[in-house]
Motif scaffolding. Structure first.
Motif, PDB file in Angstrom:
ATOM      1  N   ILE A 157       6.031   4.406   0.522  1.00  0.00           N
ATOM      2  CA  ILE A 157       6.700   5.634   0.981  1.00  0.00           C
ATOM      3  C   ILE A 157       7.859   5.296   1.918  1.00  0.00           C
ATOM      4  N   LEU A 158       7.634   4.353   2.828  1.00  0.00           N
ATOM      5  CA  LEU A 158       8.686   3.941   3.760  1.00  0.00           C
ATOM      6  C   LEU A 158       9.893   3.379   3.010  1.00  0.00           C
ATOM      7  N   GLY A 178       5.770  -2.522   8.400  1.00  0.00           N
ATOM      8  CA  GLY A 178       6.643  -1.365   8.224  1.00  0.00           C
ATOM      9  C   GLY A 178       8.113  -1.740   8.225  1.00  0.00           C
ATOM     10  N   ILE A 189      -0.611   4.017  11.973  1.00  0.00           N
ATOM     11  CA  ILE A 189      -1.588   4.048  10.882  1.00  0.00           C
ATOM     12  C   ILE A 189      -2.720   3.054  11.121  1.00  0.00           C
ATOM     13  N   ASN A 216       0.853  -1.194   0.000  1.00  0.00           N
ATOM     14  CA  ASN A 216       0.000   0.000   0.000  1.00  0.00           C
ATOM     15  C   ASN A 216       0.887   1.243   0.000  1.00  0.00           C
ATOM     16  N   LYS A 217       0.247   2.416   0.007  1.00  0.00           N
ATOM     17  CA  LYS A 217       0.993   3.673  -0.092  1.00  0.00           C
ATOM     18  C   LYS A 217       1.977   3.874   1.062  1.00  0.00           C
ATOM     19  N   PRO A 218       1.593   3.632   2.331  1.00  0.00           N
ATOM     20  CA  PRO A 218       2.565   3.831   3.422  1.00  0.00           C
ATOM     21  C   PRO A 218       3.812   2.972   3.288  1.00  0.00           C
ATOM     22  N   THR A 219       3.646   1.701   2.892  1.00  0.00           N
ATOM     23  CA  THR A 219       4.822   0.836   2.773  1.00  0.00           C
ATOM     24  C   THR A 219       5.715   1.282   1.615  1.00  0.00           C
ATOM     25  N   VAL A 272       5.512   3.565  12.472  1.00  0.00           N
ATOM     26  CA  VAL A 272       4.587   4.234  11.548  1.00  0.00           C
ATOM     27  C   VAL A 272       3.379   3.349  11.248  1.00  0.00           C
ATOM     28  N   MET A 273       3.620   2.064  10.994  1.00  0.00           N
ATOM     29  CA  MET A 273       2.508   1.175  10.666  1.00  0.00           C
ATOM     30  C   MET A 273       1.575   0.985  11.859  1.00  0.00           C
TER      31      MET A 273
END
Length: 376
Positions: free
Chosen positions: A141-142, A329, A173, A136-139, A169-170
Motif C-alpha cells: 500500500i505504501l 516502510g 503497525i 506484506n500488505k502495508p508495504t 507507519v511501519m
C-alpha cells in the motif's frame, strides 16, 4: 602501510562497482570482509543497514563508514576520494565530449541505444527491489500510494515526507520497543553543524548570486540529503529539477547519460557530474570542468557528513529496534517512487515504439542474466 593497502582495496572495489547498493554490497563482502577481513560479515550487514536508513548514497556511506572503522576520520575522507573521484572525472569528461560530438557532426548514432537501456535498468531495479521490500500488505500500500502521489504532485519536498511517513507507519503497525532511556549517546555535533551550514549557506548563496555553480551545488547537495538508497532513487528528482525546471539538458540527453553511468564502475551518484557538466555547456571549458566536479562532490558531501556524525554512536544505535522496523516502510516508499519513474519513462510520448521494443530487449537480457549489466 595498512592505510595504503586499504585504499588500494577501496580502489579495487570502485573498479568493480557496477549496479546499485545491492551489487556493491557483494563487492564489499568479497574484497573487504572475505579476502582482507577489515571487518566481520555481521559488522558489514549492520553498517549497510545503518546507511540504508540515512539519506544519501548507501554504498558510498557504507564504504566510508568502513574506512572510519579501520582508520578514523582521515581514512574515511580518503576512502571517499578513492571511491568516488574516478567516476566523477569520467562523467565530467563525457559531459564535455558529448556536445563536442554534436557540434562537429560526428556520429553518435550508437548512443541512441543507451536511452532504452537506461530505462530497462530502472525497470529491472524496480522489480528486483519490489521482491525484497514489498513483503506484506502495508508495504504494498505504501509503495502504491507513494507512486500515485508523486505521479500527480511534482514537488521535491514530497519525497522525504513520504519516506519518513513510510517509516512512521511501519512503527505504528509493528509497535517496536521505543524505550531509549538506557542509551548514552554522545554524537559529534560539529559535523551535524557543518551539514546544516552547507545546506543553509548553499541556499543563500544561490538566492543572492543566482550563479550556475551555486545552483548546481545547492541542488545536488539537496539531493544528497533528500534521497534514501542508491542512484536509481535520485532519477525522478533529477528529471524534475534539471530537465523540467532548469532545462539544463533534454530527457534524451539525461537518459543517455544515465545509460553511460550503468556501464562505468563506481557509485551511481557520479551521474551528477554528467548533468552538471552538460548544464554548463554554454560556458568556458574551465567552468564546465568545475561544474562537473562541484556537482559530484556536493551530492556525496551530506551523506558523508552524516556518517561522521552518526558513526561514533553507532554501537548504541544498532540496538534500537525501531530503526530496523522503520526501514521497512522507508524501503517500500522508495520502491514505489522507483516503479513510478519506470512507468513514466516507458510511456513518455517522446519515446518511439522502436525504442520501447529495445527496452523490452534489454530488460529480458538483464532479467535472464544472459548478459552481465556492465557488458550492456
Amino acid at each position: 602501510m595498512q592505510t595504503t593497502h586499504f585504499l588500494l582495496d577501496v580502489f579495487i572495489c570502485s573498479l568493480g562497482a557496477y549496479g546499485g547498493p545491492e551489487a556493491h554490497f557483494g563487492i564489499f563482502y568479497s574484497q573487504l570482509v572475505n579476502k582482507k577481513k577489515y571487518l566481520s560479515e555481521e559488522e558489514l550487514i549492520e553498517l549497510n543497514a545503518l546507511c540504508s536508513i540515512l539519506p544519501g548514497p548507501t554504498s558510498t556511506q557504507t564504504i566510508c563508514a568502513i574506512g572510519y572503522k579501520v582508520g578514523g576520520k582521515l581514512l574515511a575522507f580518503l576512502t571517499l576520494i578513492v571511491w568516488a573521484l574516478p567516476v566523477i572525472v569520467l562523467m565530467t569528461i563525457l559531459a564535455i565530449l558529448f556536445p563536442y560530438l554534436e557540434t562537429h557532426n560526428l556520429s553518435i548514432d550508437f548512443l541512441r541505444y543507451l536511452a532504452p537501456m537506461a530505462i530497462a535498468f530502472v525497470v529491472f531495479a524496480g522489480l528486483n527491489i519490489s521482491k525484497k521490500v514489498l513483503i506484506n500488505k502495508p508495504t504494498i500500500i505504501l509503495a502504491i500510494m507513494s507512486g500515485i502521489l508523486t505521479f500527480f504532485i511534482h514537488a521535491t519536498w514530497l519525497y522525504p515526507v513520504l519516506l519518513l511517513f513510510g517509516g512512521f507507519v511501519m512503527i505504528k503497525i509493528e509497535k517496536p520497543d521505543l524505550n531509549i532511556s538506557d542509551f548514552h549517546i554522545k554524537p559529534s555535533w560539529t559535523f551535524l553543524f557543518l551539514f546544516i551550514l552547507f545546506a543553509v549557506g548553499s541556499y543563500l548563496l544561490m538566492v543572492f548570486t543566482g550563479s550556475l555553480l551555486s545552483i548546481l551545488f545547492y541542488e545536488f547537495y539537496k539531493f544528497g540529503y533528500l534521497v534514501f538508497g542508491g542512484g536509481q532513487v535520485v532519477v525522478p528528482l533529477m528529471i524534475s529539477e534539471f530537465v523540467e525546471k532548469y532545462h539544463f539538458l533534454s530527457q534524451q540527453e539525461f537518459l543517455i547519460g544515465y545509460g553511460l553511468i550503468q556501464g562505468l564502475p563506481g557509485p551511481m551518484f557520479g551521474f551528477s557530474s554528467f548533468v552538471g557538466g552538460l548544464g554548463a555547456r554554454d560556458t568556458s571549458l574551465f567552468i564546465q570542468i568545475l561544474a562537473g566536479i562541484i556537482s559530484g562532490i556536493s551530492i556525496f558531501l551530506p551523506g558523508v557528513l552524516l556518517i561522521y556524525f552518526i558513526y561514533p554512536i553507532w554501537d548504541e544505535l544498532r540496538r534500537i529496534q525501531a530503526i530496523k522496523v522503520a526501514l521497512k516502510g522507508i524501503s517500500a516508499v522508495a520502491c514505489g517512487l522507483l516503479l513510478k519513474t519506470a512507468f513514466m519513462l516507458i510511456f513518455t510520448p517522446l519515446l518511439p515504439i522502436t525504442q520501447i521494443l529495445f527496452v523490452l530487449f534489454f530488460f529480458v537480457l538483464l532479467y535472464t542474466k544472459k548478459v552481465p549489466a556492465p557488458q550492456l
